[in-house]
Design a protein around this motif. Structure first.
Motif, mmCIF file in Angstrom:
data_model
loop_
_atom_site.group_PDB
_atom_site.id
_atom_site.type_symbol
_atom_site.label_atom_id
_atom_site.label_comp_id
_atom_site.label_asym_id
_atom_site.label_seq_id
_atom_site.Cartn_x
_atom_site.Cartn_y
_atom_site.Cartn_z
ATOM 1 N N PRO A 178 3.319 -5.864 -11.108
ATOM 2 C CA PRO A 178 4.775 -5.964 -10.966
ATOM 3 C C PRO A 178 5.234 -7.394 -11.214
ATOM 4 C CG PRO A 178 3.794 -4.797 -9.100
ATOM 5 C CD PRO A 178 2.670 -5.385 -9.885
ATOM 6 N N LYS A 222 3.449 -2.056 -3.842
ATOM 7 C CA LYS A 222 4.471 -1.799 -4.853
ATOM 8 C C LYS A 222 5.625 -0.946 -4.346
ATOM 9 C CE LYS A 222 1.111 -2.001 -8.636
ATOM 10 N NZ LYS A 222 0.514 -1.267 -9.780
ATOM 11 N N THR A 223 5.377 -0.127 -3.349
ATOM 12 C CA THR A 223 6.399 0.817 -2.897
ATOM 13 C C THR A 223 6.595 0.708 -1.385
ATOM 14 O OG1 THR A 223 4.783 2.600 -2.564
ATOM 15 C CG2 THR A 223 5.817 2.420 -4.738
ATOM 16 N N SER A 224 7.622 1.399 -0.891
ATOM 17 C CA SER A 224 7.871 1.453 0.542
ATOM 18 C C SER A 224 8.366 2.849 0.883
ATOM 19 C CB SER A 224 8.889 0.377 0.948
ATOM 20 O OG SER A 224 9.062 0.351 2.343
ATOM 21 N N ASN A 225 8.896 3.011 2.105
ATOM 22 C CA ASN A 225 9.486 4.288 2.495
ATOM 23 C C ASN A 225 10.510 4.036 3.594
ATOM 24 O OD1 ASN A 225 8.087 4.122 5.024
ATOM 25 N ND2 ASN A 225 6.274 4.957 4.038
ATOM 26 N N HIS A 240 16.425 3.412 -3.961
ATOM 27 C CA HIS A 240 15.670 2.952 -5.125
ATOM 28 C C HIS A 240 14.382 3.771 -5.242
ATOM 29 C CE1 HIS A 240 13.117 0.417 -7.647
ATOM 30 N NE2 HIS A 240 14.234 -0.136 -8.087
ATOM 31 N N PRO A 241 13.981 4.123 -6.447
ATOM 32 C CA PRO A 241 12.780 4.958 -6.620
ATOM 33 C C PRO A 241 11.531 4.413 -5.940
ATOM 34 C CG PRO A 241 13.983 4.802 -8.684
ATOM 35 C CD PRO A 241 14.660 3.871 -7.729
ATOM 36 N N ASP A 242 11.381 3.092 -5.879
ATOM 37 C CA ASP A 242 10.211 2.520 -5.214
ATOM 38 C C ASP A 242 10.281 2.656 -3.705
ATOM 39 O OD1 ASP A 242 9.177 1.848 -7.639
ATOM 40 O OD2 ASP A 242 9.740 -0.262 -7.561
ATOM 41 N N SER A 250 9.657 6.749 -3.195
ATOM 42 C CA SER A 250 8.564 7.322 -3.983
ATOM 43 C C SER A 250 7.574 8.122 -3.141
ATOM 44 C CB SER A 250 7.809 6.204 -4.722
ATOM 45 O OG SER A 250 7.196 5.328 -3.793
ATOM 46 N N LYS A 251 7.606 7.933 -1.831
ATOM 47 C CA LYS A 251 6.709 8.680 -0.952
ATOM 48 C C LYS A 251 7.181 10.111 -0.728
ATOM 49 C CE LYS A 251 4.057 5.108 0.002
ATOM 50 N NZ LYS A 251 2.639 5.060 -0.401
ATOM 51 N N ARG A 283 10.558 13.924 -7.067
ATOM 52 C CA ARG A 283 10.331 12.481 -7.077
ATOM 53 C C ARG A 283 10.479 11.909 -8.483
ATOM 54 N NH1 ARG A 283 5.241 12.622 -5.833
ATOM 55 N NH2 ARG A 283 5.496 12.512 -3.572
ATOM 56 N N ARG A 291 13.588 9.348 -10.033
ATOM 57 C CA ARG A 291 13.350 8.032 -10.639
ATOM 58 C C ARG A 291 14.164 7.889 -11.922
ATOM 59 N NH1 ARG A 291 10.046 3.740 -10.312
ATOM 60 N NH2 ARG A 291 9.026 4.621 -8.462
#
Length: 400
Positions: free
Chosen positions: A71, A84-87, A176-178, A181-182, A274, A278
């Motif tokens: 990234p 890279k991602t969160s939730n 946001h998709p990131d 993403s979960k 999902r 995105r």
């Protein structure tokens, strides 16, 4: 004047001692200079050598690491530390404070734009979505948050407040998709929906079984405000992908290949996979908050053929009440009808206050006008983007 006699100066004992002292000091200074210069040179060479070794190591790894996708901004970090991602999962402040946290990571997300006037309807919606499978996120467009605390599920919901903003404004900034993403499916719903005949688990079972990347529950055609026939529920049907209209403007038949005849859902209760979300998130414009016109392009995010991957689920249906929300405000209104009644009962008839009429300010016409302007703007942007991008190929150009 006598010429300067060097021999005389040196021959004199006092001058000789002074001369020797100056000579010694000069020698020491020169020695220190040469020694320090040599040390600094060696240190510089050592540093240069170390950097050359580092660069050699980096270069030696370049062939191995050149295919690793990092990234932007994380290049200075070891790859294993990069998240890279969160939730949206809440975390306890300490080990024993987990009572208000979902017991396990939920696999889906329910996000609703809400106002306090639809509080009871929203409560019925949220109660339909089990805590074990859904994270709940409320977008408060009227700025009122504390008055939701009397619901037992309120503490586990994510509350975001911004006055007079739309569902799509919130979604662009907080989904946001990131971040999401979960979650396997994202329900992005309005608040004015009746869910007596809706079960989220059974709904997702149908969606997954039929491969619907973008979907919505059908609308009860008797109780709902139906704007597009494709959203109306069909009895004895599990789901449908197309509609038929043989009369009037905008005819639809079995040969139709474009929305709203096929591959289309309305915007009040969409459900996205999902991967589809995105794509949709990138298509939402920052400044076009009403999202009119977006529905006609959702099929591009269907992860394949929109005629197969977009559909309306009949077996699990809802009621769309069509309540006016954004743009309607009230002034001079008491907190509740009960307060008015109590005041009149306590005061003598002659002293009873005059009825306080609530004065509604209806800006809905302006809201609809702005929505139409934004739709025209979005269409123009799409046309320009499609024309300017030489590498993009419209998969539906030959079909429409």
């Amino acid at each position: 004047m006598k010429p300067f006699n060097c021999a005389y100066v040196v021959s004199d004992p006092k001058n000789r001692a002074c001369f020797c002292s100056v000579f010694i000091v000069a020698a020491l200074v020169c020695g220190a200079y040469f020694i320090s210069n040599a040390f600094i040179t060696n240190e510089y060479k050592d540093r240069l050598s170390r950097w050359e070794v580092i660069n050699m190591l980096r270069n030696s790894k370049s062939n191995t690491c050149k295919n690793q996708c990092r990234p932007p901004g994380s290049e200075a970090l070891p790859q294993g530390i990069v998240v890279k991602t969160s939730n949206l999962q809440m975390q306890p402040l300490w080990r024993d404070s987990v009572k208000n946290v979902n017991p396990a990571t939920s696999s889906n997300l329910l996000a609703i734009a809400v106002g306090i006037k639809q509080k009871e309807i929203v409560d019925q919606i949220v109660k339909k979505f089990p805590i074990s499978d859904f994270v709940v996120m409320l977008f408060h467009y009227d700025g009122i948050v504390d008055e939701w605390k009397d619901f037992e599920w309120s503490d586990r919901a994510i509350h975001v407040s911004a006055v007079n903003q739309t569902k799509w404004w919130f979604a662009k900034r907080f989904l946001h998709p990131d971040i999401v993403s979960k979650y396997k499916y994202i329900f992005l719903w309005d608040e004015d929906l009746g869910v007596d005949n809706f079960d989220p688990k059974q709904y997702l079972s149908i969606v997954e079984g039929e491969g619907l990347e973008i979907s919505q529950p059908a609308l009860d055609p008797v109780k709902s405000e139906v704007h597009h026939p494709i959203t109306a529920r069909r009895k004895n049907s599990k789901f449908h992908r197309r509609m038929y209209k043989f009369k009037g403007h905008g005819r639809c038949d079995s040969q139709s290949t474009a929305p709203p005849c096929i591959g289309w859902v309305e915007m009040m209760a969409p459900v996205f996979s999902r991967a589809a979300w995105r794509c949709v998130w990138y298509m939402i414009q920052n400044d076009l908050i009403h999202a009119w016109g977006l529905d006609m392009q959702l099929g591009y995010c269907a992860q394949g053929d929109r005629m197969k991957n977009v559909g309306v689920v009949d077996a699990q249906y809802i009621v769309h009440f069509g309540l006016p929300t954004l743009g309607v405000t009230e002034e001079n209104e008491l907190n509740s009808t009960e307060v008015k009644i109590t005041q009149r009962e306590q005061l003598p008839k002659s002293e009873s206050p005059a009825p306080s009429e609530s004065h509604k300010i209806d800006n809905r016409p302006e809201v609809r006008r702005q929505s139409f302007i934004e739709m025209q703007t979005f269409r123009k942007r799409w046309e320009n983007a499609a024309k300017d991008d030489e590498c993009w190929v419209d998969p539906y150009q030959q079909m429409s």
